[in-house]
Structure formats: structure tokens, C-alpha cells
Enzyme design. Structure first.
Site, PDB file in Angstrom:
ATOM      1  N   LYS A   1      32.705  39.198 -29.633  1.00  0.00           N
ATOM      2  CA  LYS A   1      32.971  40.754 -29.800  1.00  0.00           C
ATOM      3  C   LYS A   1      34.471  41.012 -29.324  1.00  0.00           C
ATOM      4  O   LYS A   1      34.708  41.726 -28.279  1.00  0.00           O
ATOM      5  CB  LYS A   1      31.934  41.419 -29.372  1.00  0.00           C
ATOM      6  CG  LYS A   1      30.708  41.284 -29.889  1.00  0.00           C
ATOM      7  CD  LYS A   1      29.667  42.278 -29.252  1.00  0.00           C
ATOM      8  CE  LYS A   1      28.191  42.029 -29.614  1.00  0.00           C
ATOM      9  NZ  LYS A   1      27.242  42.688 -29.038  1.00  0.00           N
TER      10      LYS A   1
ATOM     11  N   GLY B   1      20.911  31.637 -23.941  1.00  0.00           N
ATOM     12  CA  GLY B   1      21.311  32.074 -25.375  1.00  0.00           C
ATOM     13  C   GLY B   1      21.876  30.829 -26.318  1.00  0.00           C
ATOM     14  O   GLY B   1      21.634  30.950 -27.403  1.00  0.00           O
TER      15      GLY B   1
ATOM     16  N   ASP C   1      31.161  38.777 -25.079  1.00  0.00           N
ATOM     17  CA  ASP C   1      30.964  40.442 -25.069  1.00  0.00           C
ATOM     18  C   ASP C   1      32.260  41.002 -24.107  1.00  0.00           C
ATOM     19  O   ASP C   1      33.344  40.998 -24.585  1.00  0.00           O
ATOM     20  CB  ASP C   1      29.626  40.915 -24.863  1.00  0.00           C
ATOM     21  CG  ASP C   1      29.164  42.343 -24.922  1.00  0.00           C
ATOM     22  OD1 ASP C   1      30.027  42.771 -25.749  1.00  0.00           O
ATOM     23  OD2 ASP C   1      28.633  42.826 -24.316  1.00  0.00           O
TER      24      ASP C   1
ATOM     25  N   ASP D   1      26.747  31.221 -26.372  1.00  0.00           N
ATOM     26  CA  ASP D   1      26.422  31.925 -27.466  1.00  0.00           C
ATOM     27  C   ASP D   1      27.455  32.919 -27.894  1.00  0.00           C
ATOM     28  O   ASP D   1      27.931  33.192 -29.315  1.00  0.00           O
ATOM     29  CB  ASP D   1      25.020  32.536 -27.264  1.00  0.00           C
ATOM     30  CG  ASP D   1      25.064  33.198 -26.267  1.00  0.00           C
ATOM     31  OD1 ASP D   1      25.815  33.318 -25.212  1.00  0.00           O
ATOM     32  OD2 ASP D   1      23.761  33.993 -25.816  1.00  0.00           O
TER      33      ASP D   1
ATOM     34  N   VAL E   1      23.261  42.046 -31.581  1.00  0.00           N
ATOM     35  CA  VAL E   1      22.818  40.969 -32.654  1.00  0.00           C
ATOM     36  C   VAL E   1      21.628  40.154 -32.009  1.00  0.00           C
ATOM     37  O   VAL E   1      21.663  39.811 -30.693  1.00  0.00           O
ATOM     38  CB  VAL E   1      23.913  40.071 -33.343  1.00  0.00           C
ATOM     39  CG1 VAL E   1      25.040  40.669 -34.028  1.00  0.00           C
ATOM     40  CG2 VAL E   1      24.815  39.502 -31.968  1.00  0.00           C
TER      41      VAL E   1
ATOM     42  N   ASP F   1      18.507  36.912 -27.604  1.00  0.00           N
ATOM     43  CA  ASP F   1      17.397  37.541 -27.650  1.00  0.00           C
ATOM     44  C   ASP F   1      17.293  39.256 -27.492  1.00  0.00           C
ATOM     45  O   ASP F   1      18.675  39.575 -27.346  1.00  0.00           O
ATOM     46  CB  ASP F   1      16.577  37.162 -26.505  1.00  0.00           C
ATOM     47  CG  ASP F   1      17.291  37.556 -25.006  1.00  0.00           C
ATOM     48  OD1 ASP F   1      18.265  37.572 -25.089  1.00  0.00           O
ATOM     49  OD2 ASP F   1      16.443  38.062 -24.236  1.00  0.00           O
TER      50      ASP F   1
HETATM   51  P1  5GP Z   1      29.602  39.402 -21.302  1.00  0.00           P
HETATM   52  O1  5GP Z   1      29.597  38.752 -19.929  1.00  0.00           O
HETATM   53  O2  5GP Z   1      30.634  38.587 -22.190  1.00  0.00           O
HETATM   54  O3  5GP Z   1      29.616  40.861 -21.436  1.00  0.00           O
HETATM   55  O4  5GP Z   1      28.141  38.929 -22.147  1.00  0.00           O
HETATM   56  C1  5GP Z   1      27.986  37.668 -22.262  1.00  0.00           C
HETATM   57  C2  5GP Z   1      26.338  37.670 -22.475  1.00  0.00           C
HETATM   58  O5  5GP Z   1      25.704  38.880 -22.834  1.00  0.00           O
HETATM   59  C3  5GP Z   1      26.126  36.444 -23.363  1.00  0.00           C
HETATM   60  O6  5GP Z   1      25.898  35.373 -22.951  1.00  0.00           O
HETATM   61  C4  5GP Z   1      24.779  37.069 -24.017  1.00  0.00           C
HETATM   62  O7  5GP Z   1      23.637  36.787 -22.967  1.00  0.00           O
HETATM   63  C5  5GP Z   1      24.636  38.476 -23.645  1.00  0.00           C
HETATM   64  N1  5GP Z   1      25.001  39.550 -24.733  1.00  0.00           N
HETATM   65  C6  5GP Z   1      26.139  39.871 -25.309  1.00  0.00           C
HETATM   66  N2  5GP Z   1      26.276  40.529 -26.502  1.00  0.00           N
HETATM   67  C7  5GP Z   1      24.991  40.149 -27.083  1.00  0.00           C
HETATM   68  C8  5GP Z   1      24.405  40.600 -28.352  1.00  0.00           C
HETATM   69  O8  5GP Z   1      25.083  41.251 -29.215  1.00  0.00           O
HETATM   70  N3  5GP Z   1      23.026  40.316 -28.140  1.00  0.00           N
HETATM   71  C9  5GP Z   1      22.470  39.597 -27.458  1.00  0.00           C
HETATM   72  N4  5GP Z   1      21.295  39.121 -27.837  1.00  0.00           N
HETATM   73  N5  5GP Z   1      23.120  39.180 -26.207  1.00  0.00           N
HETATM   74  C10 5GP Z   1      24.450  39.794 -25.995  1.00  0.00           C
END
Ligand code: 5GP
Length: 178
Positions: free
Chosen positions: A132, A45, A104, A101, A154, A160
Site C-alpha cells: 500500500k 499472513g 502497509d 503478505d 483487504v 485475516d
Molecule cells: P505494517 O507494519 O507494514 O504497517 O503492517 C504489516 C502487517 O499488517 C502485515 O503483515 C499484515 O499482517 C497487516 N496488514 C496491513 N494491512 C493489512 C490489510 O489490508 N489487511 C490485513 N488483513 N492485514 C493487513
């Protein structure tokens, strides 16, 4: 849902992205003046953000790539992080800039920081284009954040949906998830 038929609402423009990247690049240039750094691109990403950002950091940089997958093609984080590509070189004793990128739940960033720290670098500085805050589940050390966004999915500028939309030059919100 057909991945190629999403209803997209422009959210962060190319101009806004580039302005923010210049400002983060200037901060990092100041922080690492006269020092060597290794910039770690978290694949897939962050590849566009990474390539724009490193051109705004004016110091000696080497590039490393670290592949992780955490979403497995869906739109909610699984919490599981799978390493798809390891760093090609040791980072021991070096100043690392870890470039993501989006943060979340924070689980991926936490995993990444632990993985970098286990390799005994001189320092780890984290950068994420998007965060976020409402979705955060674990405390996360974020040194530079481009944009804090609401808890919506997004795509674009490297991000993606089922592998598509990474080539969109701006960030868009997806409107038509049920
Ligand atoms: P986390 O481990 O913080 O929950 O997730 C991080 C990963 O989830 C990011 O590197 C990304 O690949 C994916 N991700 C989280 N939110 C989004 C979003 O809104 N859109 C997309 N395309 N990928 C997301």
C-alpha cells in the site's frame, strides 16, 4: 462488527494471483540459478502466498518460518512488532528470500529486514504480495512486489480480519467498516 459478517468485494482473483506468482517465481529462479536459498515465510499472513511461490522457484530451497504479529486483531497498524516464532535454524552465509503478505506502513518489513541482517546472511531479497504505497511511513527495501493497492483493508489468501478469512482463495476489499 462481527468478524464473520463482513461485506466483501472481490479485488484480486485467483487467476491474477497465480499469474503474478509465476512471474515472481521466474524472476527469482533466474536470480538464484544454481544457488542454494533459504525461503523465510512470515507467519501467519503469507503462508498461502509462500507455499504457492516456493513451488515456482526452481533452485535448491530450504524453508524457515518466522512469526510476527503487528495488528493485534484490529485494522490499523500498531507499529509494534511482536515475535511469536523465531527461525529454527541459523541463516548465516545463506541467500535469504523473505516472503511477506502485505507492506502497509513498512514498519514490519523494516523490522524483519533488520532481524534477518543481524544474523549475517549472504543476502536478503524481499518479496511482498501486496504493497500500500500511500500508507508507507518508513522507507522500505522491496525487491519484488506482486500488486500495489490502494489504502483499504483487504482479506483473503492468508490475510485475516480477527483471525478469519485466511482461507478465502482470492483477495477481497472489506466494504462495511465505518
Ligand atoms: P505494517 O507494519 O507494514 O504497517 O503492517 C504489516 C502487517 O499488517 C502485515 O503483515 C499484515 O499482517 C497487516 N496488514 C496491513 N494491512 C493489512 C490489510 O489490508 N489487511 C490485513 N488483513 N492485514 C493487513
Amino acid at each position: 462488527m462481527n468478524a464473520k459478517n463482513l461485506d466483501l468485494k472481490p479485488y484480486i482473483t485467483e487467476a491474477q494471483l497465480q499469474e503474478k506468482i509465476k512471474s515472481i517465481g521466474a524472476d527469482l529462479t533466474k536470480k538464484f540459478q544454481g544457488k542454494k536459498v533459504v525461503a523465510v515465510c512470515v507467519l501467519k499472513g503469507s503462508f498461502l502466498f509462500y507455499s504457492d511461490l516456493i513451488r515456482e522457484i526452481n533452485t535448491d530451497i530450504t524453508c524457515e518460518f518466522f512469526g510476527v504479529s503487528s495488528y493485534h486483531g484490529g485494522t490499523t497498524s500498531s507499529g509494534e512488532v511482536k515475535v511469536t516464532l523465531d527461525l529454527a535454524n541459523p541463516i548465516e552465509g545463506q541467500h535469504v528470500i523473505l516472503i511477506e503478505d502485505i507492506v502497509d506502513t513498512g514498519l514490519t518489513m523494516n523490522y524483519l529486514i533488520k532481524s534477518m541482517e543481524s544474523r549475517k546472511p549472504a543476502s536478503v531479497t524481499t518479496v511482498t504480495l501486496l504493497e500500500k504505497p500511500e500508507a508507507l511511513k518508513v522507507p522500505c527495501k522491496l525487491d519484488h512486489v506482486g500488486f500495489k493497492i490502494t489504502n483499504e483493508f483487504v482479506v483473503g489468501y492468508g490475510l485475516d480480519y480477527q483471525g478469519y478469512y485466511r482461507n478465502l482463495p482470492y483477495i477481497a476489499q472489506v466494504q462495511n467498516f465505518q
